[in-house]
Design an enzyme around this catalytic site. Structure first.
Site, mmCIF file in Angstrom:
data_model
loop_
_atom_site.group_PDB
_atom_site.id
_atom_site.type_symbol
_atom_site.label_atom_id
_atom_site.label_comp_id
_atom_site.label_asym_id
_atom_site.label_seq_id
_atom_site.Cartn_x
_atom_site.Cartn_y
_atom_site.Cartn_z
ATOM 1 N N SER A 174 41.528 37.570 25.181
ATOM 2 C CA SER A 174 41.373 36.152 25.516
ATOM 3 C C SER A 174 40.302 35.966 26.592
ATOM 4 O O SER A 174 39.149 36.330 26.392
ATOM 5 C CB SER A 174 42.738 35.585 25.935
ATOM 6 O OG SER A 174 42.725 34.191 25.998
ATOM 7 N N ASP A 274 45.770 31.526 15.674
ATOM 8 C CA ASP A 274 45.213 31.547 17.020
ATOM 9 C C ASP A 274 44.096 30.513 17.110
ATOM 10 O O ASP A 274 43.171 30.524 16.297
ATOM 11 C CB ASP A 274 44.656 32.947 17.308
ATOM 12 C CG ASP A 274 44.119 33.124 18.722
ATOM 13 O OD1 ASP A 274 44.018 32.125 19.463
ATOM 14 O OD2 ASP A 274 43.803 34.272 19.083
ATOM 15 N N HIS A 304 47.806 34.447 18.967
ATOM 16 C CA HIS A 304 47.216 34.829 20.247
ATOM 17 C C HIS A 304 48.265 35.572 21.064
ATOM 18 O O HIS A 304 49.455 35.258 21.019
ATOM 19 C CB HIS A 304 46.790 33.551 20.976
ATOM 20 C CG HIS A 304 45.844 33.765 22.101
ATOM 21 N ND1 HIS A 304 44.487 33.868 21.913
ATOM 22 C CD2 HIS A 304 46.049 33.890 23.435
ATOM 23 C CE1 HIS A 304 43.895 34.039 23.083
ATOM 24 N NE2 HIS A 304 44.818 34.053 24.023
#
Length: 331
Positions: A174, A274, A304
């Site tokens: 991320s 995601d 995610h």
């Protein structure tokens, strides 16, 4: 030295059916990343991700790495595996310098402890996880300077610690994937960026935030209910960026770099459910188009943050182990 095996990045990626155990976790206790709540509350909620059981490793070292100017210190946790991946006659292993996700705003190494142990043990390499200072208390480019300081320190001290300085991989998920990609760009463009750290052997980009996802299909169809909220990315950008900072520069939005060539080999992972799926996929395409070696994996059934959900889903556990296997073979 081993090499990352390139794969063809597909023209498109999608989502199919969400993993059943992961779906149950999302409905029964998973925190929300980027929800409409105070930052302090979001951070407290994420403490549920601290693992109850931990994979055994040989040692965990708690280090304090000085900043480039020597005025501050960054905490780093080093995971030394039991099974060493010694490829060379000198007996040295590789190292992954890892930057955790959480929108620059949420997350700590306790919450990523499970994944770091798994990746260290499955890869046979040392893992150096950075406890960087979070936003909004600390803003761009503070975190990038911390990463650079850790890399510089490890390149200098690696041999004494059993690490080959030529086999240092940078990686993260991320926001950590963003900073990993940006650091590789900064290392390539030293004169422009002022980067003083080492060259890097590889980059590990797990569902990276390479651009804002608001105009993508993934940002729309996965806008809520799958751990990361699309609208939360606005909060994270506001937290991280100083007043007046242009978010479109390549040191913040790496997808906007004029070239994605002459960069370290990249292993890129994206997930169907995601909001960052499409920007991660686009980055893998850009890397490959410009001649960078890319290994690309897309999980149509994942969300995610799956490396933090290994105690909730057998599929999440296996896919996290797979990341370690890639590093084992490539680094």
């Amino acid at each position: 030295m081993a090499e990352l095996k390139a794969t063809k990045v597909p023209d498109s990626v999608k989502r199919t059916t969400l993993d059943g155990e992961l779906e149950a976790w999302l409905k029964s206790g998973c925190p929300t990343l980027g929800g409409h709540m105070p930052v302090e509350e979001m951070r407290r909620e994420h403490q549920v991700l601290v693992p109850e059981k931990k994979v055994e490793v040989q040692a965990v070292e708690y280090l304090g790495i000085p900043s480039l100017d020597g005025k501050t210190t960054t905490s780093v946790r080093c995971y030394v595996p039991i099974k060493k991946n010694r490829r060379t006659s000198d007996g040295l292993v590789g190292a992954l310098v890892y930057i955790h996700g959480g929108g620059w705003t949420v997350g700590n190494l306790d919450e990523f402890e499970g994944a770091m142990r798994i990746i260290a043990e499955e890869s046979g390499h040392q893992v150096y996880a950075i406890e960087y200072h979070l936003a909004p208390e600390f803003k761009y480019p503070y975190q990038l300077k911390e990463v650079e300081a850790v890399l510089t320190w490890l390149a200098k001290n690696g041999k004494a610690r059993g690490v080959d300085p030529c086999r240092i991989c940078i990686g993260g998920d991320s926001a950590g994937g963003n900073m990993s990609a940006v650091t590789c760009l900064r290392a390539r463009d030293r004169e422009q960026s002022g980067y003083q750290g080492p060259d890097l052997a590889m980059q590990l980009l797990l569902y990276p935030e390479t651009a804002l996802p608001f105009t993508t299909l993934a940002g729309s169809e996965n806008c809520t209910g799958y751990y990361l909220e699309t609208s939360g990315v606005l909060l994270f950008a506001w937290n991280m960026l100083p007043q007046g900072q242009d978010h479109s520069v390549q040191w913040i939005t790496p997808l906007n770099a004029k070239s994605h060539g002459n960069l370290p080999p990249a292993h890129v992972v994206t997930n169907g459910f995601d909001p960052l799926r499409d920007v991660g996929h686009s980055y893998a395409q850009a890397l490959q188009k410009d001649g960078t070696t890319v290994s690309f994996v897309h999980h149509e059934d994942m969300t995610h943050g799956f490396i933090q959900f290994t105690e909730k889903s057998k599929r999440c556990l296996q896919l996290t182990k797979d990341i370690g296997h890639v590093l084992h073979d490539a680094l």
